[in-house]
Design an enzyme around this catalytic site. Structure first.
Site, short mmCIF file in Angstrom:
data_model
loop_
_atom_site.label_atom_id
_atom_site.label_comp_id
_atom_site.label_asym_id
_atom_site.label_seq_id
_atom_site.Cartn_x
_atom_site.Cartn_y
_atom_site.Cartn_z
N LYS A 78 58.77 -12.65 28.92
CA LYS A 78 58.35 -14.03 28.69
C LYS A 78 59.42 -14.77 27.90
CE LYS A 78 54.34 -16.61 26.82
NZ LYS A 78 53.02 -16.45 26.17
N SER A 152 49.36 -18.57 28.24
CA SER A 152 50.67 -19.18 28.43
C SER A 152 51.64 -18.25 29.14
CB SER A 152 51.24 -19.56 27.06
OG SER A 152 51.42 -18.41 26.22
N SER A 176 46.56 -15.45 25.81
CA SER A 176 47.65 -15.61 26.77
C SER A 176 48.07 -14.31 27.43
CB SER A 176 48.86 -16.25 26.09
OG SER A 176 48.54 -17.53 25.62
#
Length: 589
Positions: A78, A152, A176
């Site tokens: 990420k 996210s 997330s």
């Protein structure tokens, strides 16, 4: 080279590497092609590219495989987690910086032999649960394009679901690492606070942030945890926690109230939850119903209280110095935590309230696991664009409480709410009893496989075992024929020590197994289960000198399987001493 399956897994890749059927470079080249093909899905911010990945491939040549349990396994990162030499944007180009060192958790995985293949898209500054709050584009759902991917950690989940990584790293503050798992049919594991170091991670709410993993199986998520877990002396949030070992709880808790469902599939989600709750009762563990108001109260503290000020503490200076740089809804959320909205007294009031809730939860979940829906629904990306705040808020109904209460969580698939619309549940346990969440998840996944197998048997009506010894085994070119006929792998075993294994002429090379009157060797084979209705067509497609006959196994049983006519042994290369076709392939590679 073996053809890569749609979903990459650690186990499959390791078997292919062991058998010499594929190389890490070939895997990376295929991932690059897949990333280019799926470019419209906005999965990556820094996509896979050999220009910067080659050094990682070269490094594998210097590593002893026995010291690198994740050797050659591709993983995604990420883009709020540092990867040395690659920009960290956190979803905002103006915020971007290029770190000189890996985040600690990334470094641990690379040391174990894993290959970081790229930096994934995210809701900007990890503020959102929908996957649409990024200037790099809205990440599409891996299964049904018009739906949200969840956030996210949107790109991290979709990269795994679309076969561009075997596992991926996300982060989790409010859900997330779990919401994208549910919406893309994956496992999402969120360890206890401090179990994985967050040094080198852009903070959202630093005191409750976690690094997480997405994978296709629970076993593989735990395998990643083995290498990611561990105290870091330079990380003030890091803790020394025991190794994660799945354990069965004394009881499983379910909500006594009907959860709230929302979105275009609200009715379908409710039915999926009712089915999941019914299946929980079949796990062989006592079930109790509990009031979950205290979890909802904790959830309100995160965005309806002063904890939002921690996000402002991390990013407020940047937002003030570059107004209108962030995505508007992200800036709105961040500014809601600015000093004029909360004072020190309100923060301490929230801390005191939360401490009381932690005590109550500790009493409630001692030696237990809690099961809730991961999400109460989903949305189309268009619906989120029309109402970005309310739709995002709904996605956190059953996730926001987790880190504030310092719970461990495992999000697992729980069937489909509707065609191409996955449903998932999350299993929670206390931080000091992480194994209970993992153990309950293992029970769930095992039970799900048993139920699915029973369903398939009912549809198939009748099946037969079938022994294969060559190109129809897992990982070989003709495995797809087995799958197309509805066959399922059952086990590996050995024949009775009565067979000669020969290499037949032609391309591709393939073996033939001939039973001997005297002597012979035990040959490594696979047993599959095939629908009887498929066996006739399958048998008709087999070229001579091969055919289907009875194969004697080491336990004395006789099972239908591949045999070779005796005449083919004349002048053929005898490879019996190697013990099986996998061993032959390994030697020749």
């Amino acid at each position: 080279m073996s053809k890569l399956p749609a979903h990459l897994t650690i186990d499959w890749l390791q078997q292919q590497y062991k058998d010499g059927l594929i190389s890490p470079k070939q895997v990376i080249e295929e991932i690059i092609l897949r990333a280019e093909k799926n470019q419209f899905m906005n999965i990556w911010i820094t996509p896979p590219d050999l220009s910067w990945l080659q050094p990682y491939l070269d490094n594998l040549e210097t590593i002893n495989k026995t010291d690198a349990p994740l050797w050659g396994i591709p993983f995604a990162v990420k883009d709020n987690i540092n990867l040395a030499g690659i920009p960290t944007t956190a979803g905002c180009a103006d915020y971007s910086y290029t770190p000189g060192e890996h985040a600690k958790v990334v470094s641990r995985l690379i040391d174990a032999g894993a290959i970081p293949v790229g930096k994934t898209n995210l809701d900007q500054f990890a503020t959102g649960l929908v996957g649409t709050r990024s200037p790099y584009g809205e990440t599409h759902n891996a299964i049904k394009e018009e739906l949200i991917s969840g956030g996210s950690s949107s790109g991290s989940a979709v990269a795994v679901a679309r076969g561009q990584a075997a596992f991926s790293l996300g982060t989790d503050t409010a859900g997330s690492g779990r919401v994208p798992a549910a919406l893309n049919n994956l496992i999402g594991f969120k360890p206890s606070l401090g179990a994985w170091s967050k040094e080198g991670v852009v903070p959202a709410c630093e005191s409750i942030d976690c690094v997480t993993v997405f994978a296709h199986t629970l076993d593989e998520a735990i395998k990643v945890d083995e290498h990611a877990r561990g105290e870091e002396s330079t990380d003030p949030w890091s803790k020394k926690l025991p190794k994660l070992v799945p354990e069965h709880p004394e009881k499983i808790c379910l909500p006594e109230e009907t959860p709230e469902f929302y979105g275009p599939y609200a009715k379908e989600y409710q039915k999926a939850w009712e089915a999941a709750a019914a299946k929980v009762k079949e796990q062989g563990v006592p079930v109790v119903y509990v009031n979950t108001d205290l979890f909802a109260e904790a959830a309100k503290v995160l965005y309806g209280g002063p904890w939002i000020a921690e996000r402002w503490a991390a990013l407020g200076d940047f937002i003030d110095s570059k107004p209108c740089t962030a995505v508007p809804v992200t800036e709105e959320v961040l500014r809601s935590g600015s000093p004029e909205n909360y004072d020190a007294a309100s923060l301490f009031q929230a801390i005191h309230k939360l401490q009381a809730l932690k005590r109550d939860v500790k009493n409630l979940l001692k030696d237990a696991a809690l099961v809730m829906p991961t999400c109460g629904g989903t949305w189309t990306r268009e619906e989120v664009s029309q109402d970005p705040v309310a739709t995002n808020s709904k996605m956190g109904l059953y996730t926001n409480h987790c880190n504030l209460l310092d719970l461990s969580a495992v999000a697992v698939p729980a069937g489909d709410a509707a065609p191409q619309v996955p449903f998932g549940i999350t299993i929670f346990s206390l931080a000091e009893q992480e194994g209970l969440a993992a153990g309950t998840a293992d029970l769930w996944m095992t039970r799900s496989k048993e139920v699915e197998r029973t369903k398939r048997h009912k549809v198939k009506k009748e099946t037969t075992d079938l022994v294969v010894c060559g190109l129809h085994m897992r990982g070989y070119p003709l495995e797809k024929q087995m799958r197309e006929c509805g066959a399922e792998f059952v086990r590996e075993t050995l024949t009775a020590p009565k067979y000669q294994l020969i290499k037949l002429p032609g391309h591709p090379a393939k073996p033939g197994m001939i039973k001997q009157n005297k002597g012979g060797a035990a040959i490594s084979v696979e047993v599959w289960e095939m629908p009887v209705e498929s066996l006739g067509c399958f048998t008709a497609s087999i070229p001579s000198p091969l055919g289907i006959g009875k194969v004697e196994l080491e336990d004395g049983s006789e099972v239908p399987g591949f045999i070779c006519e005796g005449y083919a042994g004349s002048g053929a290369e005898d490879i019996s001493a190697l013990g099986g076709w996998r061993q032959v392939a390994a030697v020749r590679n």
